[in-house]
Design an enzyme around this catalytic site. Structure first.
Site, mmCIF file in Angstrom:
data_model
loop_
_atom_site.group_PDB
_atom_site.id
_atom_site.type_symbol
_atom_site.label_atom_id
_atom_site.label_comp_id
_atom_site.label_asym_id
_atom_site.label_seq_id
_atom_site.Cartn_x
_atom_site.Cartn_y
_atom_site.Cartn_z
ATOM 1 N N THR A 1 40.876 53.880 -1.791
ATOM 2 C CA THR A 1 42.180 54.529 -1.635
ATOM 3 C C THR A 1 42.985 54.009 -0.463
ATOM 4 O O THR A 1 43.906 54.644 -0.041
ATOM 5 C CB THR A 1 42.001 56.048 -1.502
ATOM 6 O OG1 THR A 1 41.017 56.301 -0.493
ATOM 7 C CG2 THR A 1 41.560 56.656 -2.799
ATOM 8 N N LYS B 1 28.869 58.259 6.713
ATOM 9 C CA LYS B 1 29.894 59.239 6.356
ATOM 10 C C LYS B 1 29.254 60.610 6.473
ATOM 11 O O LYS B 1 28.250 60.886 5.826
ATOM 12 C CB LYS B 1 30.384 58.993 4.928
ATOM 13 C CG LYS B 1 31.558 59.877 4.532
ATOM 14 C CD LYS B 1 32.086 59.538 3.130
ATOM 15 C CE LYS B 1 33.304 60.371 2.813
ATOM 16 N NZ LYS B 1 33.880 60.089 1.507
ATOM 17 N N THR C 1 35.532 55.155 0.781
ATOM 18 C CA THR C 1 34.736 55.616 1.920
ATOM 19 C C THR C 1 33.332 56.093 1.542
ATOM 20 O O THR C 1 32.452 56.109 2.390
ATOM 21 C CB THR C 1 35.450 56.756 2.659
ATOM 22 O OG1 THR C 1 35.738 57.795 1.722
ATOM 23 C CG2 THR C 1 36.717 56.261 3.308
ATOM 24 N N ASP C 2 33.127 56.460 0.270
ATOM 25 C CA ASP C 2 31.851 57.091 -0.086
ATOM 26 C C ASP C 2 30.639 56.229 0.244
ATOM 27 O O ASP C 2 29.651 56.707 0.778
ATOM 28 C CB ASP C 2 31.824 57.444 -1.574
ATOM 29 C CG ASP C 2 32.596 58.711 -1.863
ATOM 30 O OD1 ASP C 2 33.230 59.235 -0.920
ATOM 31 O OD2 ASP C 2 32.565 59.185 -3.015
#
Lengths: 654, 464
Positions: B110, B265, B186-187
């Site tokens: 994203t 994360k 980001t995951d």
């Protein structure tokens, strides 16, 4: 150019957007409690906003303007009323169905057609009032109508949306918002442009307020309902006066805006007459004239004064302040002399329009924001200084001059805004959102956003609204205010009282008292609509009285109407001592029912008063005697009977 | 696109029938009238395939969308056609010879994105021109070129992408860029950062992985600022390692550079989700400067020769131990042909006794079993208790303070080189990029506990 105008002649048109908070336990997209306000905070977040594209691939004009303002935005957080959703650090939870139900109910009250599938959209707001940069909103009803002044007021749409933050301060480039209100559900009711005078606008606000409040499912109190009033005149454009807190304000605001638009159209014609028709024709140049004012008696412009301001108002570089050294910037407006003093709103001029744009977009907000050649302040050396800057700018007599001051970069932004505002002036009335003030004036808030700022909310699925759900809400719908008003009027309740009852939620109580306790409508309307006000104002928690206790009281009243004369004496303990029954209160406070021998005791009482007062002032004697008897007899014997008995005992001619 | 796009995109069943009956299609500008005479004027939008087949969605003139039930449609009249072109204004990215050259490698995610009407979700899209249109500040930092390697969400990143990415980085370094930015969802950014730390060694320039927690279709997105921070780091930062660059606090203040092997994360949605585990971050990326938090890093050095070593064996897994775990789980993994198991054990690195025989069977069959801790912080210390010593006797390799995801990436990479037990052990325990550190500083573990007066006081006076 006058402040009195014929609204029909200028073609005044108004429409409303009425915002009403809904009474729900929780917020709309998270599980935080709704309606819990705080004055302090225990966390802060700093953010900025950037414009994004709309669904149809266009940037919204407002969004771009707000990006130019380069605002630092601080959100104040309190653990009690916000979670990570309000901080925009957690995506929305599924929409609160209680809020959707209340919104549907409101749409039905407004005679709207309910949409079959509710789609949540994002409406961009880059002023920071919502940390995501957009408000989640969805249309639930369309195509409604209300009876209004013998005609119809059309309701274009009803949407349910999340409320925004409350502004704490806005200084230079830093705006601070409190987040407690953020995310509370509200409905926005949009009327058609069906209102033609300021008074009609105010009346329609009140009407919609009564419709909304008829259900008892909306919030009341300061800030629970706010309205935007859209105004235009023939040849003008739609201007939105945002956040009008009270219906009464609308009268002066609408009038003022009508006058403003008429005057701006006049200015447009004047500018065109002078040959200003294209963007190129507006020539605006500027020069740094800080030196001219280094020791000026116009102290506001002196660098030392600026330093003092920055210090005492604790303006931090990079936060409240824009970039660059302090600069006094003089702006030459070629061929535009006479336009700065052009009237706009009653008692205001076009320079005020420039000041509004400079304040919001350039972030220069030190009063008076600008000085100009057509109203140059009077001080020693004023003329020389004005002449000096005119010469620096190489001004001709037909040129206007504006002076702004502050961080250099901001003054340059201001110059560009001045040019843009004149470009708008060639065109007449720009589409704007304006902020209202108690004195009836308005000031620029932002360019009016268009449909380009709408964007589907990819985080929320649509909600299908079944026919069964709508039917269920229809069956339980509260009476419409106009139906209720007619019924109350027929029973002899004054319109003022029935409006108050509907607005404050007392009408549903009155209706139940009539239906279930057999109360007389006129009497119940008077007691609940008039007599309760005094106690409420005195801080008695009358809202804590349950329906059961009201029914008990009105059943007792039906049996013994005289109890109504002791209203305050009974209702106050009902509110304050929830454990006592109405009967116990009556017994304790009123010393029982009518005493059989009360008449016999009157002559003795009158004689006692007569001997204390002396003299033969009979009306005074009657008053004093009755006053002495009130405590013992109120609510037990009709007061008119006591007065008659005392008058008889005083004797002589009345 | 060779396929003809469906003019009734996303509409199925009865809704599709209704649109066909009235001769309208997606993007038709229409007046739709329903059974109570309400009129909806606007454009028919595509419908998500996951929604029902009973509603037609119209974007009304005021920008709102509403769905109208097919049973209530009385008539639809087409008055025009307006297909949306969702496009970030594309401007040519300006070039200045005085500025460093940075390449942005796109993997999806994203960092740059747009709406997908089919699913109603956000899909990735970018070119330098689009990026310049959206984040013009980039042009003041460097000469940027972008290469889209693939467009996948980060949960779909896998061995194939890791290899392509590592090679692409090698190519860019060979071409002489001053820094590389990798745009990534980001995951699984932490996984990619870890594997790249092994596949790309002794880089002469910074390799900075960046993404966003709020998609760039939102005004409050962290994408632009993250991108600015990452591009600046790639262009000017002195740390020539694989790093993650994401928000430090949730406020728009500064970014942090985290070492690729030590970063995780830690929150599903916060902007400040990435945290260095068991150490401190490498640097703070401020608006004007970098604040280096350590001196222990590989410095930028254009003469250094990069080593690209893109091997990977994906017959590896993480076994997240829980009380009462049955030994047949281990047997099943072995039977399916896995070659490596990373155990995320409890406490200092433990599993229960009933598992021992299964682990022994696995080791005997040549499976490499390594131990990490599910506490994330702290070292595996298998000498402290008997259980630990027993486990080591079974052949489990304790991986010190390597975080479990990094251990999985490393084991996969090591098994791409060798199957020899001793060699695997040696490679796993010899740090390549600080995946094992000798010391844990006392501020390497900080999960401040909210509610404590001193913590709340600090939070109240700092931008979160």
């Amino acid at each position: 150019m006058s402040s009195t105008i014929d609204y029909a002649e200028v073609g005044l048109i108004c429409g409303l957007e009425v915002h009403q908070q809904l009474l729900t336990e929780r917020k709309m997209f998270c599980r935080c409690p709704a309606g819990r306000y705080t004055r302090t905070h225990d966390g802060e977040v700093l953010r900025h906003m950037r414009p994004t594209l709309s669904e149809l691939g266009e940037y919204d004009g407002t969004a771009l303007m707000e990006f130019k303002t380069k605002k630092n935005i601080i959100y104040l957080l309190h653990k009690e009323n916000v979670c990570t959703y309000e901080m925009d650090d957690t995506p929305p939870f599924l929409v609160n169905q209680q809020a959707v139900d209340v919104a549907l109910e409101q749409s039905l009250m407004l005679n709207c057609d309910i949409v079959d599938e509710v789609h949540i959209a994002r409406k961009q707001y880059l002023d920071g009032s919502i940390p995501t940069g957009f408000q989640r909103t969805a249309i639930v009803g369309v195509n409604g109508r209300l009876p209004f002044r013998g005609r119809e007021l059309s309701i274009v749409q009803v949407s349910v949306e999340e409320d925004s933050c409350r502004e704490v301060s806005d200084r230079g480039h830093l705006v601070v918002w409190r987040t407690d209100r953020l995310g509370m559900p509200l409905i926005e009711t949009v009327t058609g442009p069906d209102l033609f005078t300021p008074e009609e606008a105010a009346e329609a606000i009140l009407l919609i307020g009564r419709v909304c409040r008829s259900t008892g499912h909306v919030r009341v109190g300061m800030g629970a309902s706010r309205q935007d009033v859209n105004v235009s005149v023939r040849g003008g454009r739609r201007v939105e006066i945002k956040g009008v807190p009270k219906a009464g304000w609308a009268v002066r605001l609408v009038h003022g805006e009508a006058v403003r638009q008429v005057n701006l159209i006049g200015l447009r014609d004047e500018l065109r007459g002078r040959g200003f028709t294209t963007a190129d024709s507006i020539a605006v140049t500027s020069a740094d004239v800080t030196g001219v004012f280094a020791a000026s008696e116009l102290t506001r412009l002196r660098p030392d004064e600026w330093e003092r301001f920055v210090k005492t108002d604790s303006r931090r570089s990079g936060f409240e302040l824009g970039a660059g050294e302090y600069c006094v910037r003089a702006v030459r407006l070629r061929g535009l002399a006479g336009t700065l003093n052009w009237p706009t709103q009653p008692d205001l001029t076009f320079a005020h329009e420039l000041a509004g744009r400079i304040r919001v977009i350039a972030g220069l907000d030190q009063a008076p924001i600008l000085y100009h050649s057509e109203k140059w302040p009077d001080y020693r050396g004023a003329l020389q200084e004005l002449r000096k800057i005119r010469s620096v700018l190489q001004c001709k007599p037909e040129d206007g001059v504006v002076v702004v001051w502050g961080p250099n970069e901001d003054t340059q932004t201001a110059v560009n805004e001045i040019r843009l505002r004149y470009l708008d002036a060639i065109d007449g009335v720009p589409n704007e959102t304006r902020q209202p003030f108690p004195d009836g004036t308005t000031d620029f808030e932002r360019i009016l956003p268009g449909p380009d700022r709408m964007y589907p909310d990819t985080d929320s699925p649509p909600t299908a609204i079944t026919r069964e759900r709508v039917q269920g809400l229809k069956v339980a719908l509260a009476p419409r205010p106009w139906d209720r008003e007619a019924r109350y009027a027929a029973a002899g309740v004054p319109a003022r009282v029935s409006h108050y009852l509907i607005r404050r939620g007392g009408a549903s109580l009155v209706d139940r008292l009539v239906a279930q306790a057999g109360a007389d409508l006129k009497l119940a309307g008077f007691l609940i609509g008039e007599r309760l006000k005094g106690l409420r104002r005195a801080g008695v928690p009358v809202h804590q009285i349950t329906m059961e206790r009201w029914l008990e009281l009105f059943a007792a009243l039906k049996e013994r109407p005289v109890l109504g004369e002791a209203w305050d004496w009974i209702v106050r303990p009902m509110a304050e001592s929830p454990l006592l029954t109405v009967r116990e209160i009556v017994d304790r406070k009123l010393h029982g029912p009518e005493p059989a021998d009360w008449r016999a005791a009157i002559p003795t009482a009158v004689e006692a008063v007569r001997s204390r007062l002396g003299g033969e002032d009979r009306p005074k004697l009657v008053r004093a005697s009755v006053r002495g008897l009130v405590r013992a007899l109120r609510g037990r014997v009709p007061m008119k009977d006591v007065v008659a008995a005392v008058t008889a005992a005083v004797g002589g001619h009345p | 696109m060779s396929q003809t796009p469906d003019p009734l995109k996303g509409y199925r069943g009865r809704a599709r029938e209704t649109l066909t009956r009235f001769g309208v299609r997606v993007w038709s500008d229409v007046h739709l009238e329903n059974d109570t005479g309400s009129r909806f004027s606007g454009v028919i939008l595509p419908r998500s395939e996951t929604f029902d087949d009973l509603h037609i969605v119209i974007k009304m003139k005021n920008g709102y969308n509403v769905g109208i039930h097919v049973d209530r449609v009385n008539g639809i009249a087409e008055v025009g056609y307006k297909e949306a072109v969702y496009k970030i204004p594309e401007k040519e990215f300006p070039r200045q010879d005085s500025l460093p050259n940075v390449t942005l490698l796109g993997t999806g995610g994203t960092i740059a994105s747009r709406l997908d009407y089919r699913t109603g979700a956000v899909i990735p899209a970018f070119t330098p021109g689009e990026l310049y249109g959206a984040v013009p500040e980039l042009a003041d930092i460097c000469n940027l070129q972008t290469k889209k390697l693939f467009g996948v969400f980060s949960e779909n990143m896998s061995v194939e992408q890791y290899v392509v990415l590592a090679r692409a980085i090698g190519d860019e370094i060979a071409a002489g860029v001053d820094g590389i930015v990798v745009g990534h969802g980001t995951d699984t950014m932490g996984h990619t950062a870890a594997i790249l730390s092994f596949m790309v060694q002794s880089s002469p320039v910074p390799i900075v992985i960046v993404g966003s927690q709020r998609s760039s279709d939102r005004p409050s997105s962290d994408a632009a600022l993250n991108l600015i921070h990452a591009v600046r780091s790639a262009a000017y930062c002195d740390i020539a390692e694989v790093q993650i660059c994401m928000f430090g606090p949730t406020s728009d203040r500064y970014g942090l550079l985290h070492r690729g092997t030590r970063c995780r994360k830690m929150h599903s949605s916060y902007r400040s989700t990435f945290r260095t585990i068991g150490d401190i971050p490498l640097a703070i990326v401020g608006r004007e400067k970098f604040t280096y938090l350590t001196a222990e890093y590989n410095r930028r050095d254009r003469t250094r020769q990069v080593v690209i070593d893109p091997v990977y064996d994906d017959r590896t897994t993480i076994l997240y131990y829980y009380p009462g775990m049955r030994p047949d789980v281990v047997d099943a993994i072995v039977e399916k042909g896995y070659r490596g198991i990373v155990i995320a054990g409890t406490g200092l690195g433990h599993v229960n006794k009933p598992l021992y025989p299964a682990i022994k069977r696995a080791v005997d069959r040549g499976v490499h079993v390594v131990m990490t801790v599910q506490t994330l912080w702290g070292y595996v210390q298998m000498y402290v208790y008997d259980t630990g010593r027993d486990l080591m006797n079974l052949g489990i390799v304790p991986l010190e303070n390597m975080i479990p995801e990094t251990a999985l990436m490393k084991l996969s990479w090591v098994l791409g080189h060798t199957d020899d037990r001793g060699e695997v052990r040696r490679m796993m325990l010899e740090p390549v990029a600080h995946e094992i550190t000798q010391r844990e500083p006392h501020n390497g573990y900080l999960i401040m506990q909210g509610g404590l007066p001193e913590i709340d006081e600090w939070i109240a006076t700092h931008w979160k």
